[in-house]
Structures are given as C-alpha cells and as structure tokens.
Motif scaffolding. Structure first.
Motif, mmCIF file in Angstrom:
data_model
loop_
_atom_site.group_PDB
_atom_site.id
_atom_site.type_symbol
_atom_site.label_atom_id
_atom_site.label_comp_id
_atom_site.label_asym_id
_atom_site.label_seq_id
_atom_site.Cartn_x
_atom_site.Cartn_y
_atom_site.Cartn_z
ATOM 1 N N MET A 29 0.865 -1.273 0.164
ATOM 2 C CA MET A 29 0.127 0.019 0.052
ATOM 3 C C MET A 29 1.003 1.317 -0.032
ATOM 4 O O MET A 29 2.043 1.226 0.452
ATOM 5 C CB MET A 29 -0.896 0.057 1.068
ATOM 6 N N TYR A 30 0.267 2.197 -0.654
ATOM 7 C CA TYR A 30 1.212 3.565 -0.892
ATOM 8 C C TYR A 30 0.390 4.759 -0.437
ATOM 9 O O TYR A 30 -0.764 4.839 -0.635
ATOM 10 C CB TYR A 30 1.280 3.503 -2.343
ATOM 11 N N TRP A 31 1.016 5.887 -0.017
ATOM 12 C CA TRP A 31 0.605 7.078 0.059
ATOM 13 C C TRP A 31 1.385 7.960 -1.172
ATOM 14 O O TRP A 31 2.505 7.952 -1.109
ATOM 15 C CB TRP A 31 0.903 7.711 1.370
ATOM 16 N N TYR A 32 0.708 8.677 -1.851
ATOM 17 C CA TYR A 32 1.354 9.855 -2.659
ATOM 18 C C TYR A 32 0.586 11.248 -2.580
ATOM 19 O O TYR A 32 -0.568 11.215 -2.043
ATOM 20 C CB TYR A 32 0.770 9.415 -4.287
ATOM 21 N N LYS A 33 1.497 12.093 -2.666
ATOM 22 C CA LYS A 33 0.933 13.408 -2.750
ATOM 23 C C LYS A 33 0.954 14.130 -3.975
ATOM 24 O O LYS A 33 1.687 13.810 -4.727
ATOM 25 C CB LYS A 33 1.783 14.470 -1.855
ATOM 26 N N GLN A 34 -0.432 14.746 -4.336
ATOM 27 C CA GLN A 34 -0.451 15.612 -5.697
ATOM 28 C C GLN A 34 -0.611 16.928 -5.446
ATOM 29 O O GLN A 34 -1.749 17.235 -5.079
ATOM 30 C CB GLN A 34 -1.461 14.748 -6.651
ATOM 31 N N LYS A 35 0.228 17.662 -5.945
ATOM 32 C CA LYS A 35 -0.294 19.318 -6.167
ATOM 33 C C LYS A 35 -0.915 19.583 -7.317
ATOM 34 O O LYS A 35 -0.754 18.729 -8.195
ATOM 35 C CB LYS A 35 1.185 20.051 -5.917
ATOM 36 N N LEU A 41 5.476 10.098 -4.785
ATOM 37 C CA LEU A 41 5.332 9.009 -3.723
ATOM 38 C C LEU A 41 6.032 9.513 -2.416
ATOM 39 O O LEU A 41 6.860 10.143 -2.254
ATOM 40 C CB LEU A 41 6.367 7.746 -4.130
ATOM 41 N N MET A 42 5.057 9.206 -1.353
ATOM 42 C CA MET A 42 5.547 9.509 0.130
ATOM 43 C C MET A 42 6.103 8.366 0.670
ATOM 44 O O MET A 42 7.236 8.139 1.219
ATOM 45 C CB MET A 42 4.364 9.987 0.694
ATOM 46 N N PHE A 43 5.079 7.297 0.725
ATOM 47 C CA PHE A 43 5.587 6.003 1.647
ATOM 48 C C PHE A 43 5.012 4.886 0.960
ATOM 49 O O PHE A 43 3.865 4.832 0.409
ATOM 50 C CB PHE A 43 4.632 6.243 2.819
#
Lengths: 109, 116
Positions: free
Chosen positions: B32-38, B45-47
């Motif tokens: 499982m993944y966390w992404y940040k998008q502006k 990719l964060m984690f």
C-alpha cells in the motif's frame, strides 16, 4: 530528477481523431504503466507493459515500449469527449515508482 | 471488492490540528502506498508499506506519520502541517511488494486536504 518527460504537455483534438502521447525516461525499468486522471480525482489504471514487451492493446488503447530508446507511447484511437483527462506514465525501476509530468488531453465534440 | 476507499474526501485543518487520513482495501493486496499530488503536477510517492511494514519513506517530513494497522488499512496521521502541505493525497495498493504483477496499482479517489 528521475522524472522523465511526457510530450506533448497538452493536446487538443476533435472527437474521432487519434491522440498520441509519449513518455521518455532515463533509467532501466521493470515495467511501465499508463494512468488516466480526471480533474482532481484518483488515477485509473489503463495498461501495464513489462520491460520484455513491445506492444499491448486494450480496447481503443495501444501502448508501445522501446527500451532501447527509453520511451513509451500511448495511442487512443477514435477519441471521445469522455477521454478528456490527464494521462500519466509511471515507471517502476527497482523500488522507485516515478510518475511522468503528464499530458493533458482535451477532446472536443 | 476491487476498490480502494479513502476517507474523508475533503478535509480542512488548521496548522495546530491533528487529523488522520484513512485508506482501506479488501483485495488482498500486500503493498500500500501514499502519494501527494499538487495541482497540475504528477503524484509524488511518500510512503510504501509492504506486508504491513514500512519499506520506503521518500524523505517525508515527520509531520506526516503513516501507520498500517493491518493488511487492509493504511492511515496517514497529520500534525502541525503547513499551508504548502495542501494537496490531493492519494492512496494506492498493489498485489505484491515488487509492484504490480498484472493489473497495475489501484488508486483511491483521494482526500483533498486544505491547511489553513
């Protein structure tokens, strides 16, 4: 930066025309994927192509991969207004997951 | 169930608040993944969690704290955020820790976070 380039950055076409987007990268990859994102929403997976594959099809979508040129292309045939979205390629190189900058496609009726 | 569900869909928080983003999938995916998008940018990719263990942290500030309580859930705890942290936070999952085996990553629809 490990981010590759996608071109064009923006593409405007008429319904029924074909749309081609390209993605280039710099390092060797395990696989490459294309995603669609409607404005401000989550990403929808379109196609995954592995490094030992050269071409894949899914409906109106055709993806090619040229590992010697470190590039991939996404072709959408007979485009529809509903295809209006941003399209991203995403590469996996080892444990690195890298999105390209994206192409914004606008299809007008 | 072939979805990744993220809650809340929208969140407005002050810089002194503590809040959490939640992500849930029941596809048996083990990564499982966390992404940040502006806005107008690609996801970053964060984690990455693999078999419920943190495997990748992309030098994310400690004001973001991920947690994977079990194989179906992924949380992102937020504390003392800055206005520049305002973004769309996307959760994704894949079958295995080596990335997608067949069908790619499955993304949630995201949480739009505004820090005021």
């Amino acid at each position: 930066s490990q981010q590759g380039e996608e071109d064009p950055q923006a593409l405007s076409i008429q319904e029924g025309e074909n749309a081609t987007m390209n993605c280039s990268y710099k390092t060797s990859i395990n696989n490459l994927q294309w995603y669609r994102q409607n404005s401000g929403r989550g990403l929808v997976h379109l196609i995954l192509i592995r490094s030992n594959e050269r071409e894949k099809h899914s409906g109106r979508l055709r993806v090619t991969l040229d590992t010697s040129k470190k590039s991939s292309s996404l072709l959408i045939t007979a485009s529809r207004a509903a295809d209006t979205a941003s399209y991203f390629c995403e590469r996996q190189a080892g444990t690195a997951l890298i999105f390209g900058k994206g192409t914004t496609l606008s299809v007008s009726s | 169930d072939t979805e990744v569900t993220q809650t809340p869909k929208h969140l407005v928080m002050g810089m002194t608040n503590k809040k959490s983003l939640k992500c849930e999938q029941h596809m048996g995916h083990r990564a499982m993944y966390w992404y940040k998008q502006k806005a107008k940018k690609p996801p970053e990719l964060m984690f990455v969690y693999s078999y419920e263990k943190l495997s990748i942290n992309e030098s994310v500030p400690s004001r973001f704290s991920p947690e994977c309580p079990n194989s179906s859930l992924l949380n992102l705890h937020l504390h003392a955020l800055q206005p520049e942290d305002s973004a769309l936070y996307l959760c994704a999952s894949s079958q295995g820790p080596q990335g997608p085996l067949k069908d790619g990553y499955t993304f949630g629809s995201g949480t739009r976070l505004t820090v005021v």
